[in-house]
Design an enzyme around this catalytic site. Structure first.
Site, PDB file in Angstrom:
ATOM      1  N   GLU A  17     -16.525   6.042   4.325  1.00 57.06           N
ATOM      2  CA  GLU A  17     -15.326   5.521   6.122  1.00 57.06           C
ATOM      3  C   GLU A  17     -15.279   6.549   7.191  1.00 57.06           C
ATOM      4  OE1 GLU A  17     -11.485   4.572   5.451  1.00 57.06           O
ATOM      5  OE2 GLU A  17     -11.087   5.586   3.810  1.00 57.06           O
TER       6      GLU A  17
ATOM      7  N   ARG B  30       0.637  -1.273   0.144  1.00 55.67           N
ATOM      8  CA  ARG B  30       0.280  -0.074  -0.238  1.00 55.67           C
ATOM      9  C   ARG B  30       0.899   1.686   0.368  1.00 55.67           C
ATOM     10  NH1 ARG B  30      -4.416  -0.085   4.650  1.00 55.67           N
ATOM     11  NH2 ARG B  30      -2.784   0.254   5.724  1.00 55.67           N
TER      12      ARG B  30
ATOM     13  N   LYS C  75      -2.876   6.018   1.786  1.00 60.09           N
ATOM     14  CA  LYS C  75      -2.574   6.480   3.046  1.00 60.09           C
ATOM     15  C   LYS C  75      -1.455   7.750   2.953  1.00 60.09           C
ATOM     16  CE  LYS C  75      -2.489   4.266   6.898  1.00 60.09           C
ATOM     17  NZ  LYS C  75      -3.669   4.972   8.064  1.00 60.09           N
TER      18      LYS C  75
HETATM   19  N1  PLP Z   1      -8.769   4.295   6.743  1.00 60.20           N
HETATM   20  C1  PLP Z   1      -8.707   5.128   6.558  1.00 60.20           C
HETATM   21  C2  PLP Z   1      -8.789   6.982   6.419  1.00 60.20           C
HETATM   22  C3  PLP Z   1      -7.255   4.898   7.866  1.00 60.20           C
HETATM   23  O1  PLP Z   1      -6.673   5.925   8.324  1.00 60.20           O
HETATM   24  C4  PLP Z   1      -6.644   3.520   8.122  1.00 60.20           C
HETATM   25  C5  PLP Z   1      -6.180   3.556   9.226  1.00 60.20           C
HETATM   26  O2  PLP Z   1      -4.422   3.092   8.830  1.00 60.20           O
HETATM   27  C6  PLP Z   1      -8.135   2.227   7.893  1.00 60.20           C
HETATM   28  C7  PLP Z   1      -9.288   3.138   7.601  1.00 60.20           C
HETATM   29  C8  PLP Z   1      -7.664   1.406   8.420  1.00 60.20           C
HETATM   30  O3  PLP Z   1      -6.498   0.891   7.676  1.00 60.20           O
HETATM   31  P1  PLP Z   1      -5.930  -0.219   8.040  1.00 60.20           P
HETATM   32  O4  PLP Z   1      -6.899  -1.585   8.626  1.00 60.20           O
HETATM   33  O5  PLP Z   1      -5.088  -1.036   6.971  1.00 60.20           O
HETATM   34  O6  PLP Z   1      -4.811   0.094   9.103  1.00 60.20           O
HETATM   35  C1  COI Z   2      -3.698   2.895  11.534  1.00 62.06           C
HETATM   36  O1  COI Z   2      -4.845   2.675  12.350  1.00 62.06           O
HETATM   37  O2  COI Z   2      -2.645   2.535  11.583  1.00 62.06           O
HETATM   38  C2  COI Z   2      -4.423   4.464  11.241  1.00 62.06           C
HETATM   39  O3  COI Z   2      -3.142   5.288  10.820  1.00 62.06           O
HETATM   40  C3  COI Z   2      -5.368   5.130  11.379  1.00 62.06           C
HETATM   41  C4  COI Z   2      -4.649   6.399  12.224  1.00 62.06           C
HETATM   42  C5  COI Z   2      -5.892   7.356  12.059  1.00 62.06           C
HETATM   43  C6  COI Z   2      -4.020   6.563  13.823  1.00 62.06           C
END
Ligand code: PLP
Ligand code: COI
Length: 349
Positions: free
Chosen positions: A222, A84, A186
């Site tokens: 989201e 990612r 991200k």
């Molecule tokens: N959506 C957003 C906007 C986020 O910042 C995060 C955090 O990483 C997620 C979703 C969840 O992603 P992940 O499950 O890869 O941590």
């Molecule tokens: C995560 O879940 O790792 C994120 O980066 C989300 C952030 C808002 C802390």
């Protein structure tokens, strides 16, 4: 021999930065990534004209490391974070950090900070935050030619205040991500522009904003820091899909889909979800999923000035049965208590 753990109040950690022993650094110059190294210096000195300060060339990741019951240190699907971040970097014209080097760097920095990986059963984890910034000078709007890839680690407790209790959301008047924008990567820029809306939500007593699609403002996208899941009355898991590809592809969400379908035998439906469907009471449970959030149960979604008041009674005092089962199964896999699909749990040795 594993390192003796630091003397922290592991059970009461919040989601806040605590410097550890080492960070990992690798610099990009003259068209190539250099040798990576560990540093105990947790500050950076860079030019005032560095691209990060002016045009926000920054991408980041988040994953966690865990201590297992038998004292091993593991992390969860770092390959997906590597992929990612590769895609996020490409979108912001930054040189992607090679996937294999990303995984090695995560292992190296976690291993070096083994004493900071919270003990098994403490409820805390070591949060691993890889990020990349433009360090080269730019004054006209363009991509820099020098970058730094860095990983900091910090022990954390639950993301939302109050631990794993239920949260309430509100609907933001602002949008998080434009169609064909950067919602699916991200990058810090997505979070900078959502701070105003997040502060407003906190001020009004809500843990987070639920964002609707910015094109039609009818579909669920989201929240500011986590994807959204619903459990329907027939016990199926309903996973909102973006028509405009503006939802971050959460690794937790992608993992939970496999857990629900292949391990728990649940029906999983990935589809666009209209907000009016949520308002009509079609769903019994709602959860926020992400690395930091794990699965945080949602007790309600409210916007009094617009007459919106949705409640999920099963999550009034903590997770409802479906979100609780998903959370337990996933966290058991992540902490080595249960067998997950091949390759999900990566040992740090
Ligand atoms: N959506 C957003 C906007 C986020 O910042 C995060 C955090 O990483 C997620 C979703 C969840 O992603 P992940 O499950 O890869 O941590
Ligand atoms: C995560 O879940 O790792 C994120 O980066 C989300 C952030 C808002 C802390």
């Amino acid at each position: 021999m594993s390192a003796e753990k630091k003397n922290l109040d592991w059970g009461n950690l919040g989601f806040a930065y605590i410097p550890t022993d080492f960070s990992y650094v690798c610099n990009y110059k003259n068209g190539a990534w250099g040798e990576g190294f560990l540093t105990s210096d947790h500050s950076l000195q860079i030019s005032e004209c560095a691209g990060i300060f002016h045009y926000c060339q920054e991408v980041f990741e988040g994953l966690k490391a865990y201590t297992t019951r038998d004292g091993r240190i593991v992390c969860f699907r770092p390959d997906l974070n590597a992929e990612r971040m590769y895609a996020s970097a490409q979108r912001l014209c930054m040189p992607p950090f090679p996937i294999d080097r990303f995984i090695d760097a995560v292992k190296t920095v976690v291993k070096a900070n083994e004493a900071w990986v919270p003990p098994f059963g403490s409820g805390a984890t070591l949060y691993v935050r890889p990020f990349m910034i433009a360090t080269g000078d730019v004054i006209g709007v363009k991509a820099a030619t020098e970058y730094q890839f860095r990983i900091l680690v910090t022990p954390v407790g639950p993301y939302f205040k109050g631990g794993d209790t239920s949260v309430k959301l509100t609907i933001s008047d602002f949008d998080r991500a434009a169609p064909r924008g950067t919602g699916n990567i991200k990058a810090g820029l997505n979070y900078a522009m959502s701070l105003y809306a997040t502060e407003a939500a906190h001020h009004a007593g809500y843990a987070e904003n639920l964002y609707l699609d910015s094109q039609t403002r009818t579909f669920i996208e989201e929240t500011g820091g986590a994807n959204v899941l619903f459990a329907a009355a027939d016990s199926s898991l309903v996973v909102p899909k973006s028509a405009t590809d503006s939802i971050l592809p959460s690794i937790t969400r992608r993992s939970l889909i496999v857990v629900a379908r292949d391990i728990l035998g649940m029906q999983v439906v990935e589809r666009a979800v209209k907000f009016e469907e949520v308002q009509s009471g079609a769903f019994e449970e709602c959860g926020l999923c992400g690395t930091a959030a794990v699965i945080s149960p949602v007790a309600g979604i409210e916007k009094p000035e617009a007459g919106i008041s949705i409640s999920f009674p099963k999550a009034a005092n903590g997770a409802g049965p479906i979100m609780a089962k998903l959370r337990k199964t996933l966290t058991d896999i992540q902490t080595g208590e249960a067998e997950g699909p091949q390759g999900w749990v990566v040992e740090i040795n």
